[in-house]
Design a protein around this motif. Structure first.
Motif, PDB file in Angstrom:
ATOM      1  N   LEU A  56       0.828  -1.206   0.000  1.00 47.09           N
ATOM      2  CA  LEU A  56       0.000   0.000   0.000  1.00 47.09           C
ATOM      3  C   LEU A  56       0.866   1.262   0.000  1.00 47.09           C
ATOM      4  O   LEU A  56       0.615   2.208  -0.762  1.00 47.09           O
ATOM      5  CB  LEU A  56      -0.904  -0.019   1.238  1.00 47.09           C
ATOM      6  N   VAL A  57       1.891   1.277   0.831  1.00 53.25           N
ATOM      7  CA  VAL A  57       2.785   2.440   0.876  1.00 53.25           C
ATOM      8  C   VAL A  57       3.505   2.590  -0.463  1.00 53.25           C
ATOM      9  O   VAL A  57       3.654   3.699  -0.995  1.00 53.25           O
ATOM     10  CB  VAL A  57       3.805   2.310   2.032  1.00 53.25           C
ATOM     11  N   TYR A  58       3.928   1.470  -1.006  1.00 52.19           N
ATOM     12  CA  TYR A  58       4.594   1.491  -2.315  1.00 52.19           C
ATOM     13  C   TYR A  58       3.667   2.101  -3.376  1.00 52.19           C
ATOM     14  O   TYR A  58       4.070   2.995  -4.135  1.00 52.19           O
ATOM     15  CB  TYR A  58       5.015   0.054  -2.679  1.00 52.19           C
ATOM     16  N   LEU A  59       2.415   1.641  -3.397  1.00 52.45           N
ATOM     17  CA  LEU A  59       1.474   2.175  -4.390  1.00 52.45           C
ATOM     18  C   LEU A  59       1.239   3.669  -4.154  1.00 52.45           C
ATOM     19  O   LEU A  59       1.144   4.453  -5.109  1.00 52.45           O
ATOM     20  CB  LEU A  59       0.146   1.410  -4.341  1.00 52.45           C
ATOM     21  N   GLY A  60       1.167   4.055  -2.896  1.00 46.89           N
ATOM     22  CA  GLY A  60       1.010   5.473  -2.574  1.00 46.89           C
ATOM     23  C   GLY A  60       2.190   6.281  -3.097  1.00 46.89           C
ATOM     24  O   GLY A  60       2.020   7.372  -3.660  1.00 46.89           O
ATOM     25  N   CYS A  61       3.396   5.746  -2.926  1.00 44.44           N
ATOM     26  CA  CYS A  61       4.592   6.444  -3.411  1.00 44.44           C
ATOM     27  C   CYS A  61       4.579   6.547  -4.935  1.00 44.44           C
ATOM     28  O   CYS A  61       4.993   7.563  -5.505  1.00 44.44           O
ATOM     29  CB  CYS A  61       5.860   5.714  -2.964  1.00 44.44           C
ATOM     30  N   ILE A  62       4.101   5.501  -5.597  1.00 48.00           N
ATOM     31  CA  ILE A  62       4.034   5.530  -7.067  1.00 48.00           C
ATOM     32  C   ILE A  62       3.111   6.660  -7.515  1.00 48.00           C
ATOM     33  O   ILE A  62       3.460   7.476  -8.370  1.00 48.00           O
ATOM     34  CB  ILE A  62       3.495   4.180  -7.623  1.00 48.00           C
ATOM     35  N   VAL A  63       1.917   6.715  -6.907  1.00 46.49           N
ATOM     36  CA  VAL A  63       0.906   7.670  -7.366  1.00 46.49           C
ATOM     37  C   VAL A  63       1.287   9.110  -6.986  1.00 46.49           C
ATOM     38  O   VAL A  63       1.220  10.014  -7.827  1.00 46.49           O
ATOM     39  CB  VAL A  63      -0.472   7.305  -6.764  1.00 46.49           C
ATOM     40  N   LEU A  64       1.706   9.313  -5.744  1.00 44.69           N
ATOM     41  CA  LEU A  64       1.905  10.680  -5.254  1.00 44.69           C
ATOM     42  C   LEU A  64       3.276  11.252  -5.602  1.00 44.69           C
ATOM     43  O   LEU A  64       3.435  12.455  -5.738  1.00 44.69           O
ATOM     44  CB  LEU A  64       1.707  10.732  -3.731  1.00 44.69           C
ATOM     45  N   ILE A  65       4.277  10.395  -5.711  1.00 44.78           N
ATOM     46  CA  ILE A  65       5.633  10.872  -5.962  1.00 44.78           C
ATOM     47  C   ILE A  65       6.164  10.371  -7.300  1.00 44.78           C
ATOM     48  O   ILE A  65       6.726  11.126  -8.086  1.00 44.78           O
ATOM     49  CB  ILE A  65       6.575  10.448  -4.803  1.00 44.78           C
ATOM     50  N   GLY A  66       5.977   9.077  -7.569  1.00 49.15           N
ATOM     51  CA  GLY A  66       6.554   8.477  -8.771  1.00 49.15           C
ATOM     52  C   GLY A  66       5.996   9.060 -10.060  1.00 49.15           C
ATOM     53  O   GLY A  66       6.757   9.508 -10.929  1.00 49.15           O
ATOM     54  N   VAL A  67       4.679   9.069 -10.193  1.00 42.23           N
ATOM     55  CA  VAL A  67       4.081   9.540 -11.443  1.00 42.23           C
ATOM     56  C   VAL A  67       4.390  11.016 -11.715  1.00 42.23           C
ATOM     57  O   VAL A  67       4.844  11.365 -12.813  1.00 42.23           O
ATOM     58  CB  VAL A  67       2.557   9.252 -11.478  1.00 42.23           C
ATOM     59  N   PRO A  68       4.193  11.894 -10.726  1.00 42.58           N
ATOM     60  CA  PRO A  68       4.571  13.295 -11.004  1.00 42.58           C
ATOM     61  C   PRO A  68       6.054  13.466 -11.340  1.00 42.58           C
ATOM     62  O   PRO A  68       6.415  14.287 -12.182  1.00 42.58           O
ATOM     63  CB  PRO A  68       4.224  14.038  -9.707  1.00 42.58           C
ATOM     64  N   LEU A  69       6.899  12.665 -10.696  1.00 45.62           N
ATOM     65  CA  LEU A  69       8.331  12.789 -10.970  1.00 45.62           C
ATOM     66  C   LEU A  69       8.681  12.226 -12.340  1.00 45.62           C
ATOM     67  O   LEU A  69       9.588  12.732 -13.012  1.00 45.62           O
ATOM     68  CB  LEU A  69       9.135  12.076  -9.880  1.00 45.62           C
ATOM     69  N   LEU A  70       7.964  11.208 -12.743  1.00 42.45           N
ATOM     70  CA  LEU A  70       8.183  10.666 -14.092  1.00 42.45           C
ATOM     71  C   LEU A  70       7.878  11.749 -15.133  1.00 42.45           C
ATOM     72  O   LEU A  70       8.649  11.983 -16.063  1.00 42.45           O
ATOM     73  CB  LEU A  70       7.302   9.429 -14.291  1.00 42.45           C
ATOM     74  N   MET A  71       6.743  12.430 -14.935  1.00 45.50           N
ATOM     75  CA  MET A  71       6.409  13.544 -15.847  1.00 45.50           C
ATOM     76  C   MET A  71       7.507  14.603 -15.801  1.00 45.50           C
ATOM     77  O   MET A  71       7.937  15.139 -16.821  1.00 45.50           O
ATOM     78  CB  MET A  71       5.084  14.190 -15.431  1.00 45.50           C
ATOM     79  N   THR A  72       7.968  14.891 -14.583  1.00 41.86           N
ATOM     80  CA  THR A  72       8.982  15.922 -14.390  1.00 41.86           C
ATOM     81  C   THR A  72      10.257  15.614 -15.159  1.00 41.86           C
ATOM     82  O   THR A  72      10.799  16.461 -15.870  1.00 41.86           O
ATOM     83  CB  THR A  72       9.326  16.032 -12.887  1.00 41.86           C
ATOM     84  N   GLU A  73      10.742  14.377 -15.002  1.00 42.99           N
ATOM     85  CA  GLU A  73      12.034  14.035 -15.596  1.00 42.99           C
ATOM     86  C   GLU A  73      11.957  14.046 -17.117  1.00 42.99           C
ATOM     87  O   GLU A  73      12.864  14.546 -17.795  1.00 42.99           O
ATOM     88  CB  GLU A  73      12.509  12.680 -15.076  1.00 42.99           C
ATOM     89  N   VAL A  74      10.877  13.503 -17.655  1.00 43.88           N
ATOM     90  CA  VAL A  74      10.715  13.500 -19.108  1.00 43.88           C
ATOM     91  C   VAL A  74      10.640  14.937 -19.622  1.00 43.88           C
ATOM     92  O   VAL A  74      11.257  15.302 -20.623  1.00 43.88           O
ATOM     93  CB  VAL A  74       9.458  12.694 -19.511  1.00 43.88           C
ATOM     94  N   MET A  75       9.901  15.757 -18.878  1.00 49.39           N
ATOM     95  CA  MET A  75       9.773  17.168 -19.250  1.00 49.39           C
ATOM     96  C   MET A  75      11.131  17.878 -19.245  1.00 49.39           C
ATOM     97  O   MET A  75      11.466  18.614 -20.180  1.00 49.39           O
ATOM     98  CB  MET A  75       8.840  17.863 -18.259  1.00 49.39           C
TER      99      MET A  75
END
Ligand code: PHE
Length: 462
Positions: A56-75
């Motif tokens: 659950l914590v892992y999934l939370g990290c993916i959604v709240l931190i991972g996905v926005p950061l993925l957008m960030t890095e590609v950008m």
């Protein structure tokens, strides 16, 4: 069908080259994201950290931190159009900020390099299991025999050396331009094939009698089983599995045409990555519980469970062989991406593409030898043994820990701060598109990601 634009070698474009389009980018980035992290690491760290709450914590990290950061890095990569090392320095300069932000590019690239060094050793295990599976070595084997097979491999440095070398050669081969457009083409059939095989394994899990226990273990959160160290591991793994904070997504973003929507691509990539990880868990844990195995068995978990299933199921030899071939491919498309930032940097230093790939690969191979030896001859060597946290960590354990639990969260934190506070709104809005989604992204990278990472760090110190 997508073709690769000119200036592109081996499916990995040269500086100034571009992905042929959205599909090509998504395939390459998903190929990078989906790898040993999903099938080898996620199940074993979930087992070590007590299951559901960790997931659950892992999934939370993916959604709240991972996905926005993925957008960030590609950008950031797309905006600069340069190697990760230069991306941060260049963008900071354009904003009139300190060029010292360039150090962040180094942190990213160093993390990628160190990960590659041991990634190749672990991928070597998967390569070794292809001939094993093919020869029928798993047929009818019990847990003790399968365990002995795995221990035998780890205890044989010369065998590990062969497979580590083979895998690094494969990586260098593609990175150097041996297989034109190989990456795109490989990932196109790899993903569906991997999904189908994982589904076959999940279906097998239904027949073992352990499926209910596995599902409960994975999805019923029991927070009493989760330590603060486990929370940090979940955060680190969110970075690792999405190939974040390690130059990769910045590098791949630098080849992305302006017309492609970054948020949509990032969502698709993260979704694919998460589905594969969860399926791997649902494939492995039924076997664990049906056979009375240890969920917290550690890094050998996948290699000590799935062969049991292959040994018992109809067509097990064929399915087992296919599975390990696919695992090698999944690891391969990730290792190519891990090498890319080093290669790009060497190219900027004047190396030709081929020489850069060979040099980077050779360096990572050499550093990898330390991890390889720590599985056998150096198993008793604990370089940071004087610190309690690291007391029983070997060189391999340390590299894994330092990259995933320290370097990546730190690089991720700084990257979020950079994109949220240093880069002007005009720039990020131009790249990501205005709207509700943009405002959500901005809130997450400015506040949620930095505060989240800092809190998790602080709790681990205390
Ligand atoms: N994401 C890859 C995996 O899960 C590993 C990786 C990490 C690749 C960092 C690139 C950069 O196996």
């Amino acid at each position: 069908m997508s073709t690769v634009a000119s200036g592109v070698v081996a499916g990995v474009p040269h500086a100034h080259g571009q992905w042929s389009g959205r599909l090509a980018f998504i395939l390459a980035a998903a190929g990078s994201a989906v790898g040993l992290g999903n099938i080898w690491k996620f199940p074993y760290i979930t087992g070590e950290n007590g299951g559901g709450a960790f997931v659950l914590v892992y999934l939370g990290c993916i959604v709240l931190i991972g996905v926005p950061l993925l957008m960030t890095e590609v950008m950031l990569g797309r905006r600069s159009g340069q190697s990760p090392i230069n991306t941060f320095a260049t963008l900071a300069k354009r904003e009139g900020r300190s060029r010292r932000w360039g150090a962040l590019g180094w942190l990213h690239t160093l993390a990628a390099f160190l990960i590659l060094s041991f990634y190749s050793v672990i991928a070597g295990w998967a390569v070794a299991y292809v001939p094993q599976a093919m020869s029928g070595a798993f047929a009818g084997a019990d847990a003790a025999q399968v365990g002995a097979l795995f221990d035998g491999l780890l205890g044989a440095p010369e065998q590990l050396l062969v497979w580590h070398t083979v895998f690094m050669l494969l990586t260098v081969l593609v990175a150097a331009g041996g297989v034109r457009a190989g990456l795109e083409r490989a990932v196109k059939w790899l993903m569906p094939a991997l999904l189908v095989l994982l589904l076959v394994m999940v279906a097998y899990g239904f027949t073992t009698g352990g499926f209910g226990a596995a599902a409960a273990f994975l999805f019923w959160p029991d927070f009493s089983k989760l330590s603060t160290a486990g929370v940090l591991t979940a955060l680190g793994h969110a970075f690792f599995t999405l190939s974040l904070a390690s130059a990769t997504m910045v590098a791949y973003g630098s080849y992305l045409p302006k017309s492609v929507s970054i948020p949509r691509s990032a969502l698709i990539i993260a979704l694919m990555d998460t589905v594969v990880a969860l399926l791997a868990g649902l494939a492995i844990f039924p076997i664990v519980f049906a056979n009375g195995l240890e969920a917290g068995a550690g890094p050998g978990l996948v290699f000590q469970t799935l062969p049991l299933a292959f040994g018992q199921m109809p067509l097990g030899t064929l399915i087992g062989t296919l599975f390990f071939i696919l695992l090698v491919f999944a690891a391969w498309t990730s290792s190519i991406s891990l090498l890319e930032s080093t290669v790009e940097w060497l190219e900027e230093k004047g190396f030709g593409r081929k020489a850069a790939a060979v040099t980077g690969g050779l360096a990572a191979w050499t550093v990898g030898l330390a991890s390889l030896l720590s599985l056998n001859l150096w198993a008793g060597v604990h370089p940071l043994g004087m610190f309690e946290t690291f007391a029983d960590k070997t060189v391999f354990d340390l590299l894994d820990y330092v990259t995933a639990n320290l370097m990546m969260p730190l690089a991720g934190l700084l990257t979020a701060v950079f994109a949220g506070w240093v880069l002007s709104r005009r720039v990020s809005e131009a790249e990501l598109g205005a709207g509700v989604g943009y405002r959500l992204w901005r809130f997450l990278v400015r506040f949620v990601a930095p505060v989240g990472v800092v809190l998790i760090f602080v709790y681990n110190l205390g």
